[in-house]
Design a protein around this motif. Structure first.
Motif, short mmCIF file in Angstrom:
data_model
loop_
_atom_site.label_atom_id
_atom_site.label_comp_id
_atom_site.label_asym_id
_atom_site.label_seq_id
_atom_site.Cartn_x
_atom_site.Cartn_y
_atom_site.Cartn_z
N SER A 256 0.85 -1.08 0.14
CA SER A 256 0.09 0.23 -0.01
C SER A 256 0.81 1.34 0.06
CB SER A 256 -0.83 0.02 1.31
OG SER A 256 -1.58 1.42 1.13
N ARG A 257 1.82 1.18 0.88
CA ARG A 257 2.85 2.39 0.83
C ARG A 257 3.54 2.71 -0.37
NH1 ARG A 257 5.65 2.66 6.86
NH2 ARG A 257 3.71 3.28 7.96
N THR B 42 1.16 3.93 -2.93
CA THR B 42 0.70 5.46 -2.66
C THR B 42 1.73 6.41 -3.22
OG1 THR B 42 -0.38 4.62 -0.78
CG2 THR B 42 0.12 6.99 -0.80
N ILE B 43 3.22 5.97 -2.81
CA ILE B 43 4.20 6.85 -3.34
C ILE B 43 4.35 6.80 -5.06
CG2 ILE B 43 6.71 7.14 -3.42
CD1 ILE B 43 6.56 5.70 -0.66
N ILE C 168 1.94 6.29 -6.97
CA ILE C 168 0.81 7.23 -7.50
C ILE C 168 0.94 8.49 -7.52
CG2 ILE C 168 -1.62 7.55 -7.41
CD1 ILE C 168 -1.99 4.42 -6.79
N PHE C 169 1.43 9.06 -6.16
CA PHE C 169 1.76 10.48 -5.91
C PHE C 169 2.67 11.05 -7.10
CE2 PHE C 169 4.03 13.53 -3.71
CZ PHE C 169 2.73 14.44 -3.31
N LEU C 170 3.70 9.99 -7.22
CA LEU C 170 4.75 10.83 -8.13
C LEU C 170 4.09 10.74 -9.74
CD1 LEU C 170 7.88 9.04 -6.75
CD2 LEU C 170 7.33 11.25 -6.49
N VAL D 39 1.08 11.16 -10.53
CA VAL D 39 0.04 12.41 -10.77
C VAL D 39 0.60 13.60 -11.00
CG1 VAL D 39 -1.54 13.87 -9.58
CG2 VAL D 39 -1.69 11.29 -9.36
N PHE D 40 2.10 13.89 -10.56
CA PHE D 40 2.56 15.01 -10.91
C PHE D 40 3.25 15.00 -11.97
CE2 PHE D 40 2.04 15.81 -6.35
CZ PHE D 40 1.73 17.15 -6.21
#
Length: 67
Positions: A53-54, A57-58, A60-62, A64-65
């Motif tokens: 999960s972590r 999340t990391i 996906i976060f990167l 998106v930017f």
């Protein structure tokens, strides 16, 4: 005046990332296969789920930017 021939780090990284769409898809598919095959070895533990999960999340976060 901004020179068009000089690109900042983000633009160079973005150009590089666009070239590897097929490789990124294959890498993601292989990562899913590895995840599915190793999950039973960890006995479906909560620690393993938290790790995945972590990581997702990391990523996906990167992404998106980057998009």
């Amino acid at each position: 005046m901004i020179l068009l021939s000089k690109k900042n780090l983000f633009n160079r990284f973005s150009d590089w990332a666009v070239c590897f769409n097929a490789g990124a898809f294959i890498g993601a598919a292989l990562l899913v296969v590895v995840w599915v095959t190793t999950k039973p070895f960890f006995k479906f533990s909560e620690v393993w789920q938290m790790f995945i999960s972590r990581g997702m999340t990391i990523i996906i976060f990167l992404m998106v930017f980057l998009i």
